[in-house]
Design an enzyme around this catalytic site. Structure first.
Site, PDB file in Angstrom:
ATOM      1  N   LYS A  53     -14.534   2.587   1.400  1.00  0.00           N
ATOM      2  CA  LYS A  53     -14.199   1.499   0.467  1.00  0.00           C
ATOM      3  C   LYS A  53     -15.348   1.288  -0.520  1.00  0.00           C
ATOM      4  O   LYS A  53     -15.138   1.191  -1.737  1.00  0.00           O
ATOM      5  CB  LYS A  53     -13.901   0.206   1.248  1.00  0.00           C
ATOM      6  CG  LYS A  53     -12.577   0.265   2.015  1.00  0.00           C
ATOM      7  CD  LYS A  53     -12.380  -0.887   2.996  1.00  0.00           C
ATOM      8  CE  LYS A  53     -11.076  -0.675   3.783  1.00  0.00           C
ATOM      9  NZ  LYS A  53     -10.794  -1.721   4.779  1.00  0.00           N
ATOM     10  N   GLN A  97     -13.388  -6.880   7.528  1.00  0.00           N
ATOM     11  CA  GLN A  97     -12.805  -5.722   8.206  1.00  0.00           C
ATOM     12  C   GLN A  97     -12.358  -6.112   9.618  1.00  0.00           C
ATOM     13  O   GLN A  97     -13.099  -6.738  10.370  1.00  0.00           O
ATOM     14  CB  GLN A  97     -13.840  -4.584   8.250  1.00  0.00           C
ATOM     15  CG  GLN A  97     -13.337  -3.296   8.826  1.00  0.00           C
ATOM     16  CD  GLN A  97     -12.275  -2.601   7.965  1.00  0.00           C
ATOM     17  OE1 GLN A  97     -12.231  -2.770   6.744  1.00  0.00           O
ATOM     18  NE2 GLN A  97     -11.409  -1.843   8.596  1.00  0.00           N
ATOM     19  N   ASP A 120      -6.920  -8.617   0.874  1.00  0.00           N
ATOM     20  CA  ASP A 120      -6.130  -8.008   1.949  1.00  0.00           C
ATOM     21  C   ASP A 120      -4.722  -8.603   2.040  1.00  0.00           C
ATOM     22  O   ASP A 120      -3.863  -8.051   2.735  1.00  0.00           O
ATOM     23  CB  ASP A 120      -6.808  -8.276   3.306  1.00  0.00           C
ATOM     24  CG  ASP A 120      -7.678  -7.125   3.762  1.00  0.00           C
ATOM     25  OD1 ASP A 120      -7.296  -5.967   3.526  1.00  0.00           O
ATOM     26  OD2 ASP A 120      -8.730  -7.402   4.377  1.00  0.00           O
TER      27      ASP A 120
HETATM   28  N1  GUN Z   1      -8.425  -2.783   9.636  1.00  0.00           N
HETATM   29  C1  GUN Z   1      -7.473  -1.815   9.567  1.00  0.00           C
HETATM   30  N2  GUN Z   1      -6.823  -1.882   8.379  1.00  0.00           N
HETATM   31  C2  GUN Z   1      -7.378  -2.908   7.693  1.00  0.00           C
HETATM   32  C3  GUN Z   1      -7.127  -3.465   6.403  1.00  0.00           C
HETATM   33  O1  GUN Z   1      -6.254  -3.044   5.630  1.00  0.00           O
HETATM   34  N3  GUN Z   1      -7.914  -4.521   6.060  1.00  0.00           N
HETATM   35  C4  GUN Z   1      -8.877  -5.024   6.890  1.00  0.00           C
HETATM   36  N4  GUN Z   1      -9.586  -6.073   6.460  1.00  0.00           N
HETATM   37  N5  GUN Z   1      -9.124  -4.534   8.082  1.00  0.00           N
HETATM   38  C5  GUN Z   1      -8.378  -3.474   8.485  1.00  0.00           C
END
Ligand code: GUN
Length: 283
Positions: A53, A97, A120
């Site tokens: 990311k 996350q 998100d």
């Molecule tokens: N963990 C697995 N997929 C995601 C996601 O799309 N966003 C976040 N914040 N954590 C994750």
């Protein structure tokens, strides 16, 4: 007839190319978009995702910042970090996350991110926006899958869509996005009776339950579009999806491989949500 491969990198590259001029405009007029990523502890999969990311932000010219508290952090301490990020003007998006360590109250953390900075789409306000089909950020993986279907011109309206898995991150938002595009949607889970029979009725089958190669030949209608959200690491380090690769190659009309299918789309949509949040804050 061999199945068509749906290439997540091709879709990702299109999405990122469309974002570049928007990021350039923001930079010229104001400042680059800004994303803060909060990674608690050292979950190996989360560390890999967060690294990609941050790397993608760098490649696009999005300002990014990583905050890495220890996995012993309390809920109150984490809320304090998020509050600080909510107040900073140059941060347009905040991503916490998942998963979080067990002592942290996930619900309190998710509501603490300001809904305008929730890239998100996990804040209850934005979940409400999704349910009501109002504008707002959408969860990145399901939103990426919708982009994939659209860009490959796979029809959704009037089709039978079956989503296997009911997580807040993928299954539930996926089902709602398909419903809003007028699919007839069934959500399946671990208690569903006759799962293979229901899956065999799917024109679009989305496998998102996190069980390696669980979807075998008797789950797949010949010609179906099969979307594999699974990312399961085998003991030898290889990635395997939730769908049996041989079965899907032989039976599906089109499918997403693992790796290279859905994976690249999640980050592309995170970038898209971040640019959108910046435009909303600045324009
Ligand atoms: N963990 C697995 N997929 C995601 C996601 O799309 N966003 C976040 N914040 N954590 C994750």
């Amino acid at each position: 007839m061999s199945a068509k491969i749906l290439d997540g990198k091709w879709v990702r590259d299109q999405i990122l190319s469309e974002l570049r001029p928007r990021i350039e405009r923001l930079k010229q007029a104001h400042r680059p978009p800004g994303l803060a990523v909060v990674l608690v502890g050292h979950d190996p999969a989360s560390e890999i995702y967060v690294r990609s990311k941050i790397k993608t932000c760098g490649e696009l010219g999005i300002y990014s910042e990583k905050v890495t508290p220890a996995d012993t952090i309390s809920t109150e301490e984490l809320l304090g970090i998020i509050e600080g990020l909510n107040e900073r003007d140059e941060i347009d998006g905040i991503l916490v996350q998942m998963p979080l360590p067990p002592q942290v109250d996930k619900q309190r953390v998710l509501v603490s991110v300001h809904p305008d900075k929730d890239v998100d789409g996990f804040h209850p306000v934005n979940v409400g926006n999704l349910v009501a089909n109002h504008p707002g950020p959408r969860a990145c993986t399901p939103a990426g899958i919708m982009e994939m279907l659209r860009r490959y011109e796979i029809p959704v309206a009037g089709k039978n869509a079956v989503v296997v898995g009911r997580s807040d991150i993928v299954g539930k938002p996926m089902a709602l996005l398909l419903l809003h595009q007028n699919a007839t949607v069934t959500i399946c889970h671990s208690k569903t009776a006759d799962l293979p029979g229901i899956c065999r009725r799917a024109d679009i089958l989305v496998a998102a339950m996190g069980r390696p190669a669980f979807i075998t030949a008797d789950f797949i209608q010949p010609g179906a579009t099969v979307i594999d959200v699974g990312m399961n690491r085998k003991p030898d380090g290889k990635l395997v999806g939730d769908v049996d690769p041989e079965a899907v190659q032989q039976l599906a009309g089109a499918y997403t491989p693992v790796p290279g299918g859905v994976g690249p789309l999640t980050i592309a949509m995170l970038m898209s949500n971040t640019v959108h949040a910046a435009e909303h804050h600045l324009c």
